[in-house]
Design a protein around this motif. Structure first.
Motif: not given
Length: 928
Positions: A12-26, A73-78, A82-86
């Protein structure tokens, strides 16, 4: 936290520069933490630091789960930037907490426990029990069962193989009882050959036969051909008395059993142990021994033997009080007493923990800490339930699943979870079987405004139950409950469901049972793509299913599928619901044509084991299209593993041949109800496991005979235990097809009910195993008790005649304990009973006119006999034995005017009730 959810979030966050590295760490940290959980679970008993680390980890797991839910949940909505940054600060905060837990893990010295270590539950192969017993151990309990089994084994079985089954839950001592019998000295003298095979969950006829052959010959066997093995085995057993124990059978396949037992003949006795009642039925035992719990005294002896090497606490008084508490909590399970006793012999530090430190008896805490971690979480969740709260198995499993406590990737089906989670806790005595399951529901009153205020505050909620609440409508604000998994409105007064409920994309369970005011289901239910459990039973005002039900491909339980008028084609959507299992009902099948029924592909729903096929109850007989309904029934052939079948309000003149097909070898019960055009019954006599048969409101049936039994059928209805005919009002003849004396009919029938069959003539067939007989409103039927030598309960209402059937019959019916006679025209019966209940007998003036009396009955009740004058009989006056009368009740007998003069001679009578007997004006002085 499941790797599947993490992978989904990463996508879901593929390509997002801040979220993707964090989840990879998880992804790298979480497996390291998971690896040390078993070590932490053990060390927390004595280490407060480890206990606090586990508590912080649990809190973090909940927060991580919420994050994954938000992404899902966001998979079922546009989606939006803004959501990813939040989510960035929330994800960063969790990453910091994960790193902190990793650092603390190292400081606490937590390490991975290797899979072969004894604390890694369930990972090492389980040793199979053998016939050899530990001579250093004394065995307690089961003496009665042992002696009875030995007596049966020593008996003559010249007619063929004799089987005894031992049935009980895990830990009840089935194998131990088999060992006690197998090693008994008198058994060794009675048998030429013996063999013991532990079958377990993999039933391999070749391996079992080979093991038997090797056991009796003490030679290795290299055959891999079953035919050669069985021929060799049969030769070795010829003319020999042979005892075989088949321990721990799980296989439910009737054919497998018949193949395995084929080499055995007269002289062979087999003992089978199993947890499953269906296995016991398949092996057709001479007697099934159902093991109950042991007494506390026997459990105490087992416990002290393994904990203290003693028979009791006499030499260890310091442990007596706490030990007796532990034994009571073992709840009669010998394995629990042995296991906890064995642990306490070595894990002495548990005894030394102060009770106030852990809040429960320290030794019982040991039982909890020796659970696998996944069972600990499930059991701990149950602490939110009130003390002594009664629940059904599936109810608690659904709650566990809603809270994410079940390892779905390992056991995706509820039935598996029931065996491996719930039953595991039962076998360890963490749960107890309720003596009485209450069916009452306590309602509460909720105002809509309260929910309007409450729902926005429950954003993290996973379980919401308003079951039994007096609430008629709901606010349209469910979109805030993004994490909700379980929603229960059962037994409420809800009239409609808000559309926002269809935004609960994570919802897995929706319960609407007995919502009798609910008019329809939400129109966009197709959005509930994770829904697995939908219960709409008894929602009488719901007349159709919503569109898009075929999109709910994760559905496992759908108790009712309602076909609305003009919506027959909607039934075709069922072909996409391949995961359905358990109970399933198809309602209003009169709205379906043959093609619709075929397209549903019901036979491919392999998990369905209970099926009800229902047509509308309101259709007029002359408006029905018999040919179409017959074609629909033909097209609804169910899966072969079906166990229970109901066909109701069917309008065809004949039943489908598949009902009697031999492939339905697992069918246990069949109910044919209100099939008013049906003229003959299906030939179901050869269904091997059929136990319950109910035939009701089939008004076109005139004769029951060969069409039911089949031609030249021996051993018909071999497993049938209960048979009920109700309101078959034009039934005139019951032909049991007894011309062939070798053909056995109903050999195991225990209960027979015939109600509302006024045209039925003649006598009933001979049923030697029958224990309970109920006849009601069959005015032309003659009942002969001598046909039922094992009868215990007899209830007759509106019957032409009840007779003994011969001078010796009184001896033949000594098993009879309860007799209820109402509105009967003629009686000729004299055997003594425990309970005598007479009602509505207009011609009865005295008991003696029909050979009846009081002396032989403990409980006597006479009601609504207007001509009855007294109870004086010769039997009473000639007291040749002590009367056993304990209770006498006489009601609504207008002419009754006196009690027996020697009533005072009844030494055990404790209760006399007289009501509405206006003719009774005095008592004999010596009776007062």
């Amino acid at each position: 936290v499941g790797g599947k959810l993490l992978n989904s979030a990463l996508n879901f966050v593929a390509g997002h520069k801040q979220l993707h590295p964090q989840l990879k760490q998880w992804q790298s940290i979480l497996p390291d933490i998971q690896a040390v959980l078993d070590d932490a679970e053990e060390k927390q008993i004595k280490n407060e630091g480890v206990k606090k680390w586990l508590e912080d980890l649990q809190d973090l797991a909940y927060d991580v789960d919420d994050i994954f839910d938000a992404f899902a949940y966001q998979d079922f909505t546009p989606t939006s930037l803004l959501f990813k940054n939040s989510m960035i600060p929330k994800v960063k905060k969790i990453t910091d907490r994960l790193n902190s837990l990793t650092t603390r893990r190292s400081c606490l010295g937590l390490s991975e426990i290797l899979s072969q270590a004894p604390t890694s539950k369930g990972k090492q192969p389980r040793l199979q029990p053998t016939s050899v017993m530990d001579e250093a151990v004394e065995y307690f309990g089961r003496h009665k069962e042992k002696q009875e089994m030995i007596k049966l084994l020593k008996g003559n079985n010249s007619n063929g193989v004799s089987v005894l089954s031992i049935v009980g839950m895990g830990g009840m001592g089935k194998t131990t009882l088999a060992q006690l019998v197998y090693n008994d000295a008198t058994i060794n003298e009675s048998f030429d050959l013996k063999a013991w095979v532990c079958v377990s969950d993999y039933f391999d006829a070749i391996a079992i036969t080979k093991a038997i052959l090797q056991s009796i010959t003490s030679e290795s066997c290299d055959y891999s051909n079953l035919d050669l093995l069985q021929v060799k085995l049969k030769e070795k057993l010829s003319g020999k008395r042979f005892l075989l124990v088949l321990d721990d059978i799980w296989n439910e396949n009737y054919n497998d059993w018949t193949i395995l037992r084929s080499p055995f003949g007269a002289g062979t006795h087999i003992i089978v142990t199993t947890r499953l009642q269906i296995v016991s039925s398949i092996v057709d035992p001479l007697k099934a021994f159902h093991l109950d719990k042991l007494s506390d005294d026997d459990c105490l002896s087992i416990f002290t033997q393994h904990a203290l090497k003693a028979r009791n606490f006499d030499g260890h008084l310091q442990f007596k009080e706490i030990g007796e508490k532990i034994v009571r909590r073992c709840n009669g399970l010998p394995l629990a007493a042995k296991a906890i006793g064995s642990l306490l012999r070595t894990v002495t530090e548990i005894w030394n923990l102060p009770e106030e430190q852990c809040g429960i008896i320290p030794a019982l805490r040991l039982s909890y800490h020796h659970l696998p971690s996944y069972l600990k979480r499930c059991f701990a969740y149950c602490s939110i339930l009130p003390k002594d709260y009664e629940f059904v198995e599936e109810e608690i499993i659904l709650l566990w699943r809603a809270e994410g406590l079940l390892q779905q990737q390992a056991m995706p089906q509820i039935k598996d979870l029931r065996n491996q989670y719930f039953q595991d806790l039962v076998s360890r005595s963490f749960f107890q079987t309720s003596a009485l399951r209450s069916s009452c529901f306590v309602g509460s009153y909720l105002i809509n405004a309260v929910l309007v205020d409450l729902l926005p505050r429950l954003g993290c909620l996973r379980v919401l139950s308003l079951s039994g609440c007096w609430i008629t409508e709901l606010p349209d604000g469910f979109e805030n409950l993004k994490h909700l998994r379980y929603l229960n409105f059962s037994y409420s007064s809800i009239e409609c469901l808000p559309n926002s409920l269809c935004t609960l994309y994570n919802l897995e369970t929706l319960l609407l049972k007995m919502c009798s005011r609910l008019h329809k289901l939400p129109s966009k239910m197709e959005n509930l793509v994770n829904l697995q459990y939908l219960d709409i039973r008894d929602t009488y005002l719901v007349h159709e299913m919503p569109f898009g039900i075929d999109k709910l491909t994760n559905l496992q339980r759908l108790f009712d599928f309602i076909i609305g008028e003009g919506d027959g084609h909607r039934m075709r959507e069922l072909k996409y619901l391949s995961n359905l299992k358990g109970d399933f009902c198809l309602s209003w099948l009169d709205n379906v044509n043959c093609q619709d029924a075929r397209e549903a592909k019901l036979n491919e729903k392999l998990g369905i084991d209970r099926l009800a096929l229902r047509w509308s109850i309101n259709l007029k007989k002359d408006t029905r299209n018999k040919e179409v309904e017959e074609c629909v029934l033909d097209s609804l052939r169910p899966p072969k593993k079906l166990e229970h079948l109901v066909i109701q309000n069917y309008g065809g003149a004949k039943f489908s041949t598949w009902i009697a097909d031999s492939s339905f070898k697992n069918l246990l019960s069949l109910e044919l109800h209100s099939c008013e055009n049906g003229k003959s019954l299906p030939s179901i006599a050869r269904l091997p496991l059929l136990k319950n048969l109910s035939i009701c409101f089939l008004h076109e049936v005139h004769k029951i005979g060969v069409e039911l039994f089949g031609v030249n059928q021996s051993n018909a209805f071999a497993s049938l235990e209960t048979l009920r005919f109700e309101n078959v009002r034009n039934w005139k003849e019951w032909d049991p097809c007894e011309d062939d004396e070798q053909a056995s009919k109903f050999p195991n029938l225990l209960e027979l009910s015939i109600i509302g069959c006024p045209q039925l003539l003649g006598r009933l067939p001979t049923l030697q195993s029958l224990q309970k007989l109920e006849i009601d409103a069959c005015r032309r039927l003659v009942v002969s008790i001598s046909s039922f030598s094992s009868l215990r309960e007899l209830s007759i209402d509106w019957c032409e005649e009840l007779v003994d059937g011969g001078s010796s019959s009184a001896e033949e019916v000594t098993s009879l304990k309860y007799v209820s006679l109402k509105n009967i025209s003629k009686l000729d019966i004299s055997a003594e009973k425990e309970t005598l209940d007479i009602s509505g007998w207009n011609e009865l003036e005295s008991l003696s006119q029909n050979g009846l009396g009081l002396v032989g009955h403990r409980f006597n009740k006479i009601t609504d006999c207007p001509q009855l004058v007294s109870l004086e009989t010769e039997e009473i006056l000639q007291l040749d034995k002590t009367p056993v009368v304990e209770s006498l009740e006489i009601r609504y007998c207008e002419r009754f005017n006196r009690l027996p003069e020697i009533l005072h001679a009844f030494p055990f009578i404790t209760r006399i009730k007289l009501e509405k007997c206006p003719g009774l004006v005095c008592f004999a002085k010596r009776n007062i």
